[in-house]
Structure formats: C-alpha cells, structure tokens
Design an enzyme around this catalytic site. Sequence first.
Site, short mmCIF file in Angstrom:
data_model
loop_
_atom_site.label_atom_id
_atom_site.label_comp_id
_atom_site.label_asym_id
_atom_site.label_seq_id
_atom_site.Cartn_x
_atom_site.Cartn_y
_atom_site.Cartn_z
N HIS A 71 0.84 -1.21 0.00
CA HIS A 71 0.00 0.00 0.00
C HIS A 71 0.87 1.25 0.00
O HIS A 71 0.67 2.18 -0.80
CB HIS A 71 -0.91 -0.05 1.23
CG HIS A 71 -1.75 1.16 1.45
ND1 HIS A 71 -3.12 1.15 1.38
CD2 HIS A 71 -1.42 2.45 1.77
CE1 HIS A 71 -3.60 2.35 1.63
NE2 HIS A 71 -2.58 3.16 1.88
N GLU A 72 1.87 1.29 0.90
CA GLU A 72 2.74 2.46 1.01
C GLU A 72 3.70 2.58 -0.17
O GLU A 72 4.04 3.69 -0.59
CB GLU A 72 3.53 2.39 2.32
CG GLU A 72 2.68 2.48 3.58
CD GLU A 72 1.85 3.74 3.65
OE1 GLU A 72 2.29 4.78 3.09
OE2 GLU A 72 0.76 3.72 4.22
N HIS A 75 2.00 4.49 -2.87
CA HIS A 75 2.12 5.94 -2.63
C HIS A 75 3.49 6.45 -3.06
O HIS A 75 3.61 7.46 -3.76
CB HIS A 75 1.94 6.26 -1.14
CG HIS A 75 0.54 6.16 -0.65
ND1 HIS A 75 -0.52 6.80 -1.26
CD2 HIS A 75 0.02 5.53 0.44
CE1 HIS A 75 -1.64 6.55 -0.58
NE2 HIS A 75 -1.34 5.79 0.44
#
Length: 381
Positions: A71-72, A75
């Site tokens: 998920h990170e 980003h």
Amino acid sequence: ARQEMKPSFRLGRIAGVEIGIHYTWLFAFALIAWSLAEGFFPGYFPGWSIGAYWLTGAVAAVFLFLSVLVHELAHSFVAKAKGLPVQGITLFIFGGVSNIGGEAAKAKDEFVIAIVGPLTSLVLSGLSWVLYRVLPGQDGPLVAILSYLSLINLMLAGFNLLPGFPLDGGRVLRSILWGTTGSLTKATRIAASVGQAFGWLLIAWGVYQVLGGNYLSGLWIAFIGWFLNSAADSSRREVMLQEQFRGVRVGQVMVPNTETVTPQITVEELVHDWFLKGHRRALPVSEDGKLAGIVTLTDVKGVPQERWSQVRVAEIMRREPLYTVGYDDELDAALQLLAQHDLNQVPVLQEGRLVGLLSRAEIIRYLQFRHELGMRPERPQ
C-alpha cells in the site's frame, strides 16, 4: 499515510525506497498475532491445535504488514513519478507511513498519490478473495490466511478512504478542495479540521466501548482516534508554518559569516579562541580555500577536556555527508533539510562560495520577530 516518522530498524531498499520498522510495530505484531490465534481463526476455523492457531496467526500478521508495505509502496512510487523525494517507508503500530518530502505541485497530483494506496489495498483484497475461493480445502491455514487478508485489506482500504486528514481519504478531500479553491493552505486547514473531528468521534466511540465492558477494543479505538487527532493538528501547524515561510529566502534569515577554521587547529584552540570568545556553537572548516566540513559544539562534547590540546579539528569535524543550502533557496526547503537530517545548523553557499550559516535558532528568532511585528506572508496563496 504520509507523515514524517524515523525508523528504529532499517530492513533494506525496494526500488530505491528505504524500508524500516518503528519499535511500536513489535507491539502491533504481537497484538495482531494474539487476536488472530485466540479469536478470529478459532471462531471461523475450529478444530485446529493451539500451535497451529498461533503459527497461522503469526504468518497472517506478517502478511498483513506486507500488504501495508505494498500500500505504502504504491504511494511512494507514484510520488517519485510526480517528482517528489521519498525518504522511505516506516511500518509502525498503526500500519505504515511514506516519508515523502514536500507537497505535490498540483491538486490532481495530490489526488493520484493519495488514491493509489486504497486502490492498491482493494486490489490485494480482491486477489486474496479469488485465491481463497479457488483453492481446495476450505478449512486449512492457507485458506484461513487468504480469507483474513481479503477482509483486512478491504477494511484497510475503507478506513483510509475516510475523509479524515492525514488519512488517504483526507488527502483526497484536500486535493478536491485545493482544486476548487485554488488554495493549498485553505484546503489543508479544512481537511485537518475534518480529520480532528473524526479523531474526536473515534475517541468518543472508544470510551463508549470501554464503558460497555469492551476494554481492549475500546482502548484501541480511542488510541487510534487520539493519533488521528494529533496527526491532523500537526499537519495544520505544519502548513501554517509553511505559510509564514512562503516567499522567504535563506539569505534573509542566515547569519552572514565567512569566518572559518582550519582542520589543523586543536580542539582547545577552537573552544577558547572561537566558541567562547565568539559565542559560537558551530563553525565551517576550510581547507585550501574550499569548504571542507563543519565542526560543532556537539562534536567537541565527545572529546574529554584533558585531550583537547592533543585532538585536532580534522579528527572530529563532519566531512561526509556535508549538507549545505543555497543563498536563494526557499527557507521552508532548508528547514526540511535540517529536520530530515537532525541538524542544528547548515552552511549557506552562493555560487559555490561560503556566505553564512543558517541555524534553527535563527529561524525561530526570525519567526518571533515577524510575529511581534504582525507581519503576514510575503506573497499570498
């Protein structure tokens, strides 16, 4: 999430992005593994041994944080593609944070950087669900882990889409407000207020759960609410600070000072002839007419006083990495450099020539003067 957090342990790099964990991650890992082994898996997959429940719980907790890492990374990769510097990713008690320097240049860039995280979690949830459905044997550990990952990634996406800054949903809200109002400052203030409101609601819900006898869950919810409230307030303070620095250059705040010392002088000479007489805490070091490093009061403290006459500046000065800022650099960028590398001062260069020192103390003094004079930012948002 995006916020500054320094890792306690560094794990390595993925595609140039440094990965680390904060010590609080250990508590989260133990709590999640315990809750899965004692509650979730026995409730949905009965009949296993205690050891099987605990092993499956530990493996599932690891995969949860791998999901958070993916998920990170989403980003971080999109932020890098948009030209933003990425210091790394830190996994901690509430999941993970991408340490991304600066803000996106455009509202649409902020929107894409923010939304890609929840979308990635939704994809991971869908993939886990598909594997869970097609694998044979619907009561084994592998299927149990996949069912958990499908559920938890769906919850992770949903929670992050809440419009509470600095959650991803709050950043999506800010990007929309930014695009609508044309003001990043105004958009951040509104999004941060919404984030604080969500934080207070979670705190109230957590207290209600505790009063109802659900102690562990209630405390955890209240703790998350407190974290969101604090993070939103911190983000609002940060943008207000950036507003004060808008249009201010390093050259307006630095202390003009071209005096340097050579690496050959002793620590004793440095202390008595420069630090004490000149009331200085740091001095640039030059060698052959070029900036070679910087020596500070902290460097001197590491040397016993009885050895001051024997130790030379060359032995204690900082050479590499030697961080500098430009005379015409934005003050906000310089402050980020100081904070990122935990520096108290940094040499200022103009066309490769030393022209002064910029310190945290001078930045604070500058802010105090502006406040006392009632000065506003030099150019409006």
